[in-house]
Write a protein that holds these residues in place. Sequence first.
Motif, PDB file in Angstrom:
ATOM      1  N   GLY A   1       0.783  -1.238   0.000  1.00 46.25           N
ATOM      2  CA  GLY A   1       0.000   0.000   0.000  1.00 46.25           C
ATOM      3  C   GLY A   1       0.813   1.286   0.000  1.00 46.25           C
ATOM      4  O   GLY A   1       0.303   2.344   0.378  1.00 46.25           O
ATOM      5  N   LYS A   2       2.047   1.235  -0.483  1.00 51.24           N
ATOM      6  CA  LYS A   2       2.922   2.421  -0.487  1.00 51.24           C
ATOM      7  C   LYS A   2       2.373   3.518  -1.397  1.00 51.24           C
ATOM      8  O   LYS A   2       2.261   4.677  -1.005  1.00 51.24           O
ATOM      9  CB  LYS A   2       4.348   2.020  -0.933  1.00 51.24           C
ATOM     10  N   THR A   3       2.053   3.124  -2.642  1.00 54.39           N
ATOM     11  CA  THR A   3       1.573   4.121  -3.617  1.00 54.39           C
ATOM     12  C   THR A   3       0.254   4.736  -3.155  1.00 54.39           C
ATOM     13  O   THR A   3       0.059   5.952  -3.234  1.00 54.39           O
ATOM     14  CB  THR A   3       1.411   3.458  -5.005  1.00 54.39           C
ATOM     15  N   CYS A   4      -0.641   3.889  -2.655  1.00 55.06           N
ATOM     16  CA  CYS A   4      -1.952   4.393  -2.202  1.00 55.06           C
ATOM     17  C   CYS A   4      -1.795   5.385  -1.053  1.00 55.06           C
ATOM     18  O   CYS A   4      -2.536   6.369  -0.978  1.00 55.06           O
ATOM     19  CB  CYS A   4      -2.843   3.243  -1.763  1.00 55.06           C
TER      20      CYS A   4
ATOM     21  N   PHE B   1      -7.963   7.423  -3.997  1.00 59.69           N
ATOM     22  CA  PHE B   1      -7.699   6.020  -3.645  1.00 59.69           C
ATOM     23  C   PHE B   1      -8.131   5.131  -4.803  1.00 59.69           C
ATOM     24  O   PHE B   1      -9.248   5.255  -5.304  1.00 59.69           O
ATOM     25  CB  PHE B   1      -8.462   5.615  -2.374  1.00 59.69           C
ATOM     26  N   ASP B   2      -7.228   4.241  -5.238  1.00 66.71           N
ATOM     27  CA  ASP B   2      -7.534   3.331  -6.340  1.00 66.71           C
ATOM     28  C   ASP B   2      -7.541   1.905  -5.796  1.00 66.71           C
ATOM     29  O   ASP B   2      -6.539   1.440  -5.258  1.00 66.71           O
ATOM     30  CB  ASP B   2      -6.441   3.500  -7.422  1.00 66.71           C
ATOM     31  N   LYS B   3      -8.675   1.228  -5.961  1.00 67.18           N
ATOM     32  CA  LYS B   3      -8.726  -0.134  -5.390  1.00 67.18           C
ATOM     33  C   LYS B   3      -8.041  -1.155  -6.300  1.00 67.18           C
ATOM     34  O   LYS B   3      -7.756  -2.276  -5.885  1.00 67.18           O
ATOM     35  CB  LYS B   3     -10.157  -0.534  -5.039  1.00 67.18           C
ATOM     36  N   ASN B   4      -7.738  -0.762  -7.526  1.00 67.95           N
ATOM     37  CA  ASN B   4      -7.035  -1.677  -8.433  1.00 67.95           C
ATOM     38  C   ASN B   4      -5.530  -1.552  -8.234  1.00 67.95           C
ATOM     39  O   ASN B   4      -5.005  -0.438  -8.150  1.00 67.95           O
ATOM     40  CB  ASN B   4      -7.372  -1.338  -9.893  1.00 67.95           C
ATOM     41  N   TYR B   5      -4.881  -2.689  -8.203  1.00 68.20           N
ATOM     42  CA  TYR B   5      -3.436  -2.693  -7.965  1.00 68.20           C
ATOM     43  C   TYR B   5      -2.659  -2.502  -9.270  1.00 68.20           C
ATOM     44  O   TYR B   5      -2.834  -3.256 -10.214  1.00 68.20           O
ATOM     45  CB  TYR B   5      -3.045  -4.016  -7.291  1.00 68.20           C
ATOM     46  N   LYS B   6      -1.817  -1.457  -9.271  1.00 68.83           N
ATOM     47  CA  LYS B   6      -0.888  -1.266 -10.399  1.00 68.83           C
ATOM     48  C   LYS B   6       0.502  -1.180  -9.800  1.00 68.83           C
ATOM     49  O   LYS B   6       0.811  -0.223  -9.082  1.00 68.83           O
ATOM     50  CB  LYS B   6      -1.204   0.048 -11.133  1.00 68.83           C
TER      51      LYS B   6
ATOM     52  N   ALA C   1       9.398   0.617  -5.739  1.00 63.23           N
ATOM     53  CA  ALA C   1       8.710  -0.616  -6.139  1.00 63.23           C
ATOM     54  C   ALA C   1       8.978  -1.715  -5.127  1.00 63.23           C
ATOM     55  O   ALA C   1      10.099  -1.892  -4.675  1.00 63.23           O
ATOM     56  CB  ALA C   1       9.215  -1.046  -7.507  1.00 63.23           C
ATOM     57  N   GLY C   2       7.926  -2.453  -4.800  1.00 61.77           N
ATOM     58  CA  GLY C   2       8.096  -3.556  -3.858  1.00 61.77           C
ATOM     59  C   GLY C   2       8.564  -4.824  -4.541  1.00 61.77           C
ATOM     60  O   GLY C   2       9.138  -5.707  -3.917  1.00 61.77           O
ATOM     61  N   GLN C   3       8.312  -4.920  -5.848  1.00 58.08           N
ATOM     62  CA  GLN C   3       8.674  -6.159  -6.546  1.00 58.08           C
ATOM     63  C   GLN C   3      10.172  -6.339  -6.607  1.00 58.08           C
ATOM     64  O   GLN C   3      10.906  -5.402  -6.928  1.00 58.08           O
ATOM     65  CB  GLN C   3       8.102  -6.142  -7.967  1.00 58.08           C
TER      66      GLN C   3
ATOM     67  N   LYS D   1      -5.372  -0.459   7.656  1.00 55.40           N
ATOM     68  CA  LYS D   1      -5.976  -0.639   8.982  1.00 55.40           C
ATOM     69  C   LYS D   1      -7.455  -1.022   8.886  1.00 55.40           C
ATOM     70  O   LYS D   1      -7.978  -1.741   9.737  1.00 55.40           O
ATOM     71  CB  LYS D   1      -5.804   0.671   9.774  1.00 55.40           C
ATOM     72  N   ASP D   2      -8.097  -0.547   7.816  1.00 59.15           N
ATOM     73  CA  ASP D   2      -9.539  -0.811   7.656  1.00 59.15           C
ATOM     74  C   ASP D   2      -9.858  -2.289   7.484  1.00 59.15           C
ATOM     75  O   ASP D   2     -10.994  -2.712   7.678  1.00 59.15           O
ATOM     76  CB  ASP D   2     -10.060  -0.024   6.436  1.00 59.15           C
ATOM     77  N   LEU D   3      -8.849  -3.104   7.125  1.00 56.51           N
ATOM     78  CA  LEU D   3      -9.118  -4.529   6.879  1.00 56.51           C
ATOM     79  C   LEU D   3      -9.171  -5.366   8.157  1.00 56.51           C
ATOM     80  O   LEU D   3      -9.539  -6.531   8.112  1.00 56.51           O
ATOM     81  CB  LEU D   3      -8.056  -5.110   5.921  1.00 56.51           C
TER      82      LEU D   3
HETATM   83  N1  LIG Z   1      -8.511  -2.012   1.939  1.00 58.43           N
HETATM   84  C1  LIG Z   1      -7.410  -1.339   1.642  1.00 58.43           C
HETATM   85  N2  LIG Z   1      -6.742  -1.609   0.507  1.00 58.43           N
HETATM   86  C2  LIG Z   1      -5.621  -0.908   0.256  1.00 58.43           C
HETATM   87  C3  LIG Z   1      -5.141   0.119   1.129  1.00 58.43           C
HETATM   88  N3  LIG Z   1      -4.021   0.639   0.606  1.00 58.43           N
HETATM   89  C4  LIG Z   1      -3.799  -0.019  -0.538  1.00 58.43           C
HETATM   90  N4  LIG Z   1      -4.754  -0.950  -0.760  1.00 58.43           N
HETATM   91  C5  LIG Z   1      -4.852  -1.853  -1.918  1.00 58.43           C
HETATM   92  O1  LIG Z   1      -3.710  -2.685  -1.966  1.00 58.43           O
HETATM   93  C6  LIG Z   1      -3.259  -2.872  -3.319  1.00 58.43           C
HETATM   94  C7  LIG Z   1      -1.813  -2.444  -3.452  1.00 58.43           C
HETATM   95  O2  LIG Z   1      -1.670  -1.074  -3.192  1.00 58.43           O
HETATM   96  P1  LIG Z   1      -0.408  -0.219  -3.725  1.00 58.43           P
HETATM   97  O3  LIG Z   1      -0.442   1.080  -3.020  1.00 58.43           O
HETATM   98  O4  LIG Z   1      -0.407  -0.190  -5.194  1.00 58.43           O
HETATM   99  O5  LIG Z   1       0.805  -1.125  -3.213  1.00 58.43           O
HETATM  100  P2  LIG Z   1       2.366  -0.821  -3.345  1.00 58.43           P
HETATM  101  O6  LIG Z   1       2.974  -1.089  -2.010  1.00 58.43           O
HETATM  102  O7  LIG Z   1       2.590   0.515  -3.934  1.00 58.43           O
HETATM  103  O8  LIG Z   1       2.829  -1.967  -4.369  1.00 58.43           O
HETATM  104  P3  LIG Z   1       4.179  -1.978  -5.300  1.00 58.43           P
HETATM  105  O9  LIG Z   1       4.167  -0.737  -6.123  1.00 58.43           O
HETATM  106  O10 LIG Z   1       4.090  -3.218  -6.142  1.00 58.43           O
HETATM  107  O11 LIG Z   1       5.350  -2.069  -4.388  1.00 58.43           O
HETATM  108  C8  LIG Z   1      -4.214  -2.069  -4.195  1.00 58.43           C
HETATM  109  O12 LIG Z   1      -5.182  -2.925  -4.722  1.00 58.43           O
HETATM  110  C9  LIG Z   1      -4.854  -1.075  -3.247  1.00 58.43           C
HETATM  111  O13 LIG Z   1      -6.148  -0.701  -3.612  1.00 58.43           O
HETATM  112  C10 LIG Z   1      -5.907   0.390   2.309  1.00 58.43           C
HETATM  113  O14 LIG Z   1      -5.588   1.260   3.138  1.00 58.43           O
HETATM  114  N5  LIG Z   1      -7.014  -0.376   2.524  1.00 58.43           N
END
Ligand SMILES: Nc1nc2c(ncn2[C@@H]2O[C@H](COP(=O)(O)OP(=O)(O)OP(=O)(O)O)[C@@H](O)[C@H]2O)c(=O)[nH]1
Length: 250
Positions: A65-68, A78-83, A110-112, A159-161
């Motif tokens: 969830g770093k990008t979000c 907030f984007d629920k789709n993962y990119k 990037a986490g990958q 945290k919401d999960l």
């Molecule tokens: N329920 C919920 N989902 C979340 C939250 N933050 C992120 N997500 C979801 O988790 C997935 C990954 O989120 P990113 O923010 O893209 O993750 P990242 O850490 O940037 O991933 P990388 O770029 O691959 O390292 C996405 O589908 C988001 O919608 C949150 O606070 N709550």
Amino acid sequence: MNILAPVRRDRVLAELPQCLRKEAALHVHKDFHPRVTCACQEHRTGTVGRFKISKVIVVGDLSVGKTCLINRFCKDTFDKNYKATIGVDFEMERFEVLGVPFSLQLWDTAGQERFKCIASTYYRGAQGKWLGEERQWLADALKENDPSSVLLFLVGSKKDLSTPAQYALMEKDALKVAQEMKAEYWAVSSLTGENVREFFFRVAALTFEANVLAELEKSGARRIGDVVRINSNDSNLYLTASKKKPTCCP
Ligand SMILES: Nc1nc2c(ncn2[C@@H]2O[C@H](COP(=O)(O)OP(=O)(O)OP(=O)(O)O)[C@@H](O)[C@H]2O)c(=O)[nH]1
Ligand SMILES: [Mg+2]
């Protein structure tokens, strides 16, 4: 000439934002360090507020969830789709702390695994970090920096999960890890926005405070605001003369 747009009103910090948990905080003072408050009042913050930009590197496993988190704070989206992030992205955030302009560059890595080598080249010069569960991230990131100049934050995401009971259990372990790492603990949700603004304000405030203290330390005998007088007839070419005696600093 100031070519920068004014700082947004909702990025103004007049007081020190407080930690989330006293058990795992970088410090628990209620106010900014008195020397910092004083330096700001007297416009003696040196390069802080003029040219200095502090770097915050967000690291952690993929999809944590770093990008979000960055997008929720910087763009309120907030984007629920993962990119997956490829390599590294960055956002610039401008604050005003105790009347002094202060900029943070937020690096989203990037986490990958396959993009990790790209990200690691950006760790240099970082002052704040966010980490997922994997402690290898900490070791990698600290390799590129002087650990004493880095402020660490351990952030629990999504945290919401969790139900309150699940969260309470996780928090107990997370606080222990944060204490071991000497990091400040936070828990956020980018979906609901819970604690996101509070967390970044705390990062900005503590980074600002550390920078001003370092600047004051560096200036030492040559206090910020001193003038350097150059007199060619003088055998002693460089003389420093204090323009104004500080009134409230020790
Ligand atoms: N329920 C919920 N989902 C979340 C939250 N933050 C992120 N997500 C979801 O988790 C997935 C990954 O989120 P990113 O923010 O893209 O993750 P990242 O850490 O940037 O991933 P990388 O770029 O691959 O390292 C996405 O589908 C988001 O919608 C949150 O606070 N709550
Ligand atoms: Mg990402």
